[in-house]
Design a protein around this motif. Structure first.
Motif, PDB file in Angstrom:
ATOM      1  N   GLN A 197       1.028  -1.449   0.041  1.00 49.55           N
ATOM      2  CA  GLN A 197      -0.184   0.144  -0.174  1.00 49.55           C
ATOM      3  C   GLN A 197       1.005   1.246   0.537  1.00 49.55           C
ATOM      4  OE1 GLN A 197      -2.157   0.560   3.883  1.00 49.55           O
ATOM      5  NE2 GLN A 197      -4.036   1.283   2.219  1.00 49.55           N
ATOM      6  N   ARG A 198       2.292   0.888   0.939  1.00 48.39           N
ATOM      7  CA  ARG A 198       2.878   2.209   1.238  1.00 48.39           C
ATOM      8  C   ARG A 198       3.508   2.298  -0.565  1.00 48.39           C
ATOM      9  NH1 ARG A 198       6.263   2.968   6.317  1.00 48.39           N
ATOM     10  NH2 ARG A 198       7.029   4.601   5.368  1.00 48.39           N
ATOM     11  N   ALA A 199       3.753   1.180  -1.301  1.00 49.27           N
ATOM     12  CA  ALA A 199       5.035   1.257  -2.117  1.00 49.27           C
ATOM     13  C   ALA A 199       3.732   1.748  -2.652  1.00 49.27           C
ATOM     14  CB  ALA A 199       5.614   0.221  -2.829  1.00 49.27           C
ATOM     15  N   GLY A 200       2.625   1.322  -3.494  1.00 47.99           N
ATOM     16  CA  GLY A 200       1.552   2.353  -4.172  1.00 47.99           C
ATOM     17  C   GLY A 200       1.346   3.475  -4.086  1.00 47.99           C
ATOM     18  N   GLU A 201       1.606   4.288  -2.741  1.00 52.64           N
ATOM     19  CA  GLU A 201       1.136   5.562  -2.739  1.00 52.64           C
ATOM     20  C   GLU A 201       2.466   6.174  -3.379  1.00 52.64           C
ATOM     21  OE1 GLU A 201       0.954   6.044   1.040  1.00 52.64           O
ATOM     22  OE2 GLU A 201      -0.736   5.455   1.063  1.00 52.64           O
ATOM     23  N   HIS A 202       3.706   5.382  -3.293  1.00 49.56           N
ATOM     24  CA  HIS A 202       4.845   6.186  -3.885  1.00 49.56           C
ATOM     25  C   HIS A 202       5.158   6.234  -5.061  1.00 49.56           C
ATOM     26  CE1 HIS A 202       6.417   6.501   0.279  1.00 49.56           C
ATOM     27  NE2 HIS A 202       6.551   5.674   0.510  1.00 49.56           N
ATOM     28  N   PHE A 203       4.677   5.253  -5.439  1.00 48.50           N
ATOM     29  CA  PHE A 203       4.381   5.352  -7.334  1.00 48.50           C
ATOM     30  C   PHE A 203       3.297   6.379  -7.837  1.00 48.50           C
ATOM     31  CE2 PHE A 203       2.908   3.117 -10.948  1.00 48.50           C
ATOM     32  CZ  PHE A 203       4.046   2.841 -11.522  1.00 48.50           C
ATOM     33  N   SER A 204       2.469   6.113  -6.798  1.00 48.91           N
ATOM     34  CA  SER A 204       1.437   7.475  -7.300  1.00 48.91           C
ATOM     35  C   SER A 204       2.231   8.561  -7.224  1.00 48.91           C
ATOM     36  CB  SER A 204       0.062   6.827  -7.160  1.00 48.91           C
ATOM     37  OG  SER A 204      -0.887   8.213  -7.483  1.00 48.91           O
ATOM     38  N   GLU A 205       2.930   8.653  -6.480  1.00 50.40           N
ATOM     39  CA  GLU A 205       3.781  10.183  -6.501  1.00 50.40           C
ATOM     40  C   GLU A 205       4.990  10.160  -7.312  1.00 50.40           C
ATOM     41  OE1 GLU A 205       5.890  12.781  -3.182  1.00 50.40           O
ATOM     42  OE2 GLU A 205       4.504  10.762  -2.593  1.00 50.40           O
ATOM     43  N   ALA A 206       5.087   9.240  -7.812  1.00 46.54           N
ATOM     44  CA  ALA A 206       6.569   9.441  -8.337  1.00 46.54           C
ATOM     45  C   ALA A 206       5.967   9.283  -9.833  1.00 46.54           C
ATOM     46  CB  ALA A 206       7.216   8.079  -8.342  1.00 46.54           C
ATOM     47  N   ILE A 207       4.502   9.222 -10.481  1.00 50.08           N
ATOM     48  CA  ILE A 207       4.110   8.997 -11.907  1.00 50.08           C
ATOM     49  C   ILE A 207       3.517  10.020 -12.034  1.00 50.08           C
ATOM     50  CG2 ILE A 207       2.226   8.602 -13.090  1.00 50.08           C
ATOM     51  CD1 ILE A 207       4.157   6.094 -13.102  1.00 50.08           C
ATOM     52  N   GLN A 208       2.968  10.888 -10.848  1.00 49.12           N
ATOM     53  CA  GLN A 208       2.641  11.983 -10.820  1.00 49.12           C
ATOM     54  C   GLN A 208       3.229  13.215 -11.087  1.00 49.12           C
ATOM     55  OE1 GLN A 208      -0.332  13.608  -7.795  1.00 49.12           O
ATOM     56  NE2 GLN A 208      -1.417  11.556  -8.199  1.00 49.12           N
ATOM     57  N   ARG A 209       4.749  13.401 -10.310  1.00 46.89           N
ATOM     58  CA  ARG A 209       5.621  14.442 -10.198  1.00 46.89           C
ATOM     59  C   ARG A 209       6.858  13.459 -11.663  1.00 46.89           C
ATOM     60  NH1 ARG A 209      10.410  14.357  -5.366  1.00 46.89           N
ATOM     61  NH2 ARG A 209      11.626  16.339  -6.366  1.00 46.89           N
ATOM     62  N   PHE A 210       7.396  12.729 -12.207  1.00 45.40           N
ATOM     63  CA  PHE A 210       7.851  12.145 -13.314  1.00 45.40           C
ATOM     64  C   PHE A 210       7.654  12.039 -14.034  1.00 45.40           C
ATOM     65  CE2 PHE A 210      10.823  11.131  -9.044  1.00 45.40           C
ATOM     66  CZ  PHE A 210      11.218  12.441  -8.762  1.00 45.40           C
ATOM     67  N   VAL A 211       6.252  11.918 -14.659  1.00 44.74           N
ATOM     68  CA  VAL A 211       5.742  12.563 -15.744  1.00 44.74           C
ATOM     69  C   VAL A 211       4.635  12.794 -16.027  1.00 44.74           C
ATOM     70  CG1 VAL A 211       4.136  10.271 -17.084  1.00 44.74           C
ATOM     71  CG2 VAL A 211       6.292   9.338 -15.171  1.00 44.74           C
TER      72      VAL A 211
END
Length: 241
Positions: A197-211
């Motif tokens: 769940q935490r990894a998903g949150e970080h992944f979602s944040e990374a997608i928003q930030r870098f993509v």
């Protein structure tokens, strides 16, 4: 005297099969209560003497008095009636036996325990229950060997002790499995789920930030530049005095 119904036919078939199952030297003990005695009487009319000779009938408060006759040569017949049983009003042979002074071996009249005709008529009420218990003891004495009766209770207690010990051990085993295997697995699954769940949150944040954000910024810049070019070209084509 009554009529043949599906219940009567079913009982005829049941008694024939029961007699066949017990074999040549066996006996079938048939218990009837209230209307069941009438059903038994009607069924007996359809059974052969050889079948009836292997059947004992024990009737309680019967809607019909069952007798051992030439046409119905039962192995044994006993009709139990509480002296206040309302069925005595509609079964003349039973009422006559009561008035005769209890001189009939096929009738046994019981003193009511409750004093209420309806309650004393109940098969499992205290009046008939005492006779039913006595018949059970008679059955044991008559048809069970002394050896069987002697070892049955100790053997039953031994079997119960084994079952009890097995259940205790099974309970301890289940408890150990839950504590040592199931609980750790559930804890591990819960931890893994939390990490995912935490990894998903970080992944979602990374997608928003870098993509997502770079793409949106790029398109905003592209549209702005394209708009400025068009406006400059449009201004150059217009007449200026």
């Amino acid at each position: 005297f009554g009529r043949v119904t599906d219940e009567v036919n079913a009982l005829v078939q049941h008694l024939r099969e029961a007699v066949s199952d017990v074999g040549e030297k066996g006996r079938v003990v048939h218990i009837a209560h209230s209307q069941g005695a009438l059903v038994t009487y009607l069924a007996a009319e359809q059974l052969s003497p050889s079948v009836l000779n292997k059947i004992e009938v024990i009737a309680f408060g019967g809607a019909a008095a069952i007798r051992k006759t030439k046409n119905m040569p039962f192995h044994r017949v006993i009709n139990y009636y509480a002296t206040n049983d309302p069925l005595l009003l509609v079964v003349p042979p039973a009422a006559q036996a009561l008035k005769s002074g209890f001189n009939d071996d096929e009738f046994c009249f019981l003193v009511p325990r409750l004093g209420n005709p309806i309650h004393d008529h109940a098969l499992l009420g205290p009046t008939y229950a005492q006779a039913l218990e006595w018949e059970g003891k008679r059955y044991q004495t008559q048809y069970q060997s002394l050896f069987y009766r002697s070892v049955r209770r100790p053997l039953s207690l031994f079997v119960l002790a084994i079952i009890h010990a097995f259940l205790l051990n099974l309970r301890a085993l289940i408890k150990k499995i839950l504590q040592d295997i199931v609980l750790p697995l559930l804890t591990a699954f819960a931890g893994a789920y939390h990490l995912l769940q935490r990894a998903g949150e970080h992944f979602s944040e990374a997608i928003q930030r870098f993509v997502v954000r770079p793409i949106v910024t790029f398109w905003i810049a592209f549209i702005t530049v394209f708009y400025n070019i068009i406006m400059q070209k449009k201004e150059g084509e217009e007449y200026q005095p």
